[in-house]
Design an enzyme around this catalytic site. Structure first.
Site, PDB file in Angstrom:
ATOM      1  N   CYS A   1       0.840  -1.186  -0.118  1.00 44.51           N
ATOM      2  CA  CYS A   1       0.047   0.067   0.178  1.00 44.51           C
ATOM      3  C   CYS A   1       0.905   1.203   0.111  1.00 44.51           C
ATOM      4  O   CYS A   1       1.761   1.491  -0.882  1.00 44.51           O
ATOM      5  CB  CYS A   1      -0.961  -0.012   1.188  1.00 44.51           C
ATOM      6  SG  CYS A   1      -2.314   1.202   0.950  1.00 44.51           S
TER       7      CYS A   1
ATOM      8  N   GLU B   1      -1.182  -8.848   4.796  1.00 47.14           N
ATOM      9  CA  GLU B   1      -0.932  -8.934   6.222  1.00 47.14           C
ATOM     10  C   GLU B   1      -2.461  -8.730   7.071  1.00 47.14           C
ATOM     11  O   GLU B   1      -2.369  -8.683   8.219  1.00 47.14           O
ATOM     12  CB  GLU B   1       0.055  -7.803   6.795  1.00 47.14           C
ATOM     13  CG  GLU B   1      -0.579  -6.484   7.097  1.00 47.14           C
ATOM     14  CD  GLU B   1      -0.630  -5.623   5.682  1.00 47.14           C
ATOM     15  OE1 GLU B   1      -0.795  -6.189   4.713  1.00 47.14           O
ATOM     16  OE2 GLU B   1      -0.841  -4.275   5.935  1.00 47.14           O
TER      17      GLU B   1
ATOM     18  N   HIS C   1      -3.758  -5.731   0.988  1.00 38.81           N
ATOM     19  CA  HIS C   1      -2.902  -6.027   2.472  1.00 38.81           C
ATOM     20  C   HIS C   1      -3.049  -7.368   2.596  1.00 38.81           C
ATOM     21  O   HIS C   1      -3.611  -7.826   3.392  1.00 38.81           O
ATOM     22  CB  HIS C   1      -3.584  -5.052   3.515  1.00 38.81           C
ATOM     23  CG  HIS C   1      -3.419  -3.745   3.394  1.00 38.81           C
ATOM     24  ND1 HIS C   1      -2.231  -2.873   4.000  1.00 38.81           N
ATOM     25  CD2 HIS C   1      -4.088  -2.712   2.902  1.00 38.81           C
ATOM     26  CE1 HIS C   1      -2.642  -1.919   3.708  1.00 38.81           C
ATOM     27  NE2 HIS C   1      -3.581  -1.610   3.135  1.00 38.81           N
TER      28      HIS C   1
END
Lengths: 230, 85
Positions: free
Chosen positions: A86, A205, A203
């Site tokens: 990002c 994560e 994302h």
């Protein structure tokens, strides 16, 4: 393996990245302060998401000149793995570690939603745990995610398998309907020619536990573990 | 050393989709400004700097644009005015 996670003023996914490394992978993670000059022996560097320097001037433009970035760029030039997620992707582009740039979403709206992305190249050290053309559900949360590059760069990225992830619709096709931000060729993530720097707007994560909607991001981190340690 | 005031216009590179410009264009049309053909939204930056000469001030701001103020992948810049203060 040791992961270094850079904290810029305005980073807000550094903690998520830390938990991904420590809890999910069971590996070691250290925070690297943007004013530091030392990667503290990190094998892999993560440039996390957020709004470094308030996105002033352009997203990532000022973070790119942080003291720590000199070390991150040197690490990348030595072939060390760097992951830009990002805002980290925006910083990597501004730093010249990846080609192209990320512009304001075509809709002019901030998009925060799970999106479907297709693994276009499963032979990178960040995607080897996935199958080619596997479809993942991963969240995005950005206002400036429209990947852009000149025609010859786009052609080269496509030609050399550097497009790693592409936004797709519910049928798995890279259509306008499946594109959350107007990116050229529905590009969601790319890798450099040398194969050690990856950048993506989604994302992974934040997609490590089905309790939170998806664990499709696991493969991303497991790939790194398998291929970087090897 | 003389103090100079240098203005820079930074605009989205032509040919790159400029949704902000398009949105403003649409709003102008809806306000009745029917003659509006195209709108581009960019940035205007004023740099106050000390330099030996006007040329030196301009050259320095050009270097600033190339390194930080503009992104050559997506933006064009134009140094508009250099005035001694």
């Amino acid at each position: 393996m040791r992961f270094g996670i850079v904290t810029f003023p305005g980073s807000n996914c550094d903690y998520d990245a830390f938990r991904a490394v420590v809890d999910t992978l069971g590996e070691e993670a250290v925070y690297l302060w943007h004013k530091d000059h030392d990667l503290q022996g990190s094998d892999v560097v993560i440039l996390p998401g957020g709004f470094s320097y308030g996105d002033y001037l352009r997203a990532g433009a000022i973070a790119r000149f942080s003291p720590i970035m000199r070390e991150v760029i040197a690490h990348a030039r030595r072939g060390g793995p760097v992951i830009g997620i990002c805002n980290g992707f925006q910083i990597a582009c501004e730093a010249g570690l990846l080609p192209g740039a990320l512009l304001k979403n075509a809709s002019l709206k901030f998009v925060s939603a799970p999106v479907r992305i297709r693994v276009e190249n499963s032979q990178t050290r960040f995607t080897s745990d996935y199958d080619r053309h596997q479809i993942l559900t991963i969240p995005v949360a950005h206002g400036d995610g429209r990947y852009t590059a000149d025609d010859s760069t786009l052609k080269e990225l496509e030609h050399s398998g550097q497009v790693v992830f592409r936004y797709v619709d519910s049928g798995g096709d890279a259509t306008e309907a499946g594109n959350p931000n107007g990116s050229s060729n529905n590009i969601a993530g790319i890798i450099n020619r040398e194969g050690n720097v990856v950048g993506l707007m989604p994302h992974p994560e934040r997609a490590l536990d089905s309790l939170l909607g998806s664990d499709d991001g696991l493969g991303f981190f497991q790939s790194i573990l398998a291929t970087v340690a090897a | 050393m003389t103090a100079f005031r240098v203005s820079v216009h930074i605009t989205p590179r032509r040919g790159i989709l400029d949704p902000q410009g398009k949105a403003v264009e649409g709003a102008l049309h809806s306000l009745g400004f029917a003659g509006v053909k195209e709108v581009h939204v960019g940035r205007y930056i004023v740099v106050e700097t000390d330099a030996e000469t006007q040329n030196a001030a301009e050259a320095e701001v050009k270097a600033m644009c190339e390194r930080l103020l503009a992104n050559p992948v997506i933006e064009d810049f134009e140094i508009e005015s250099v005035a001694a203060r």
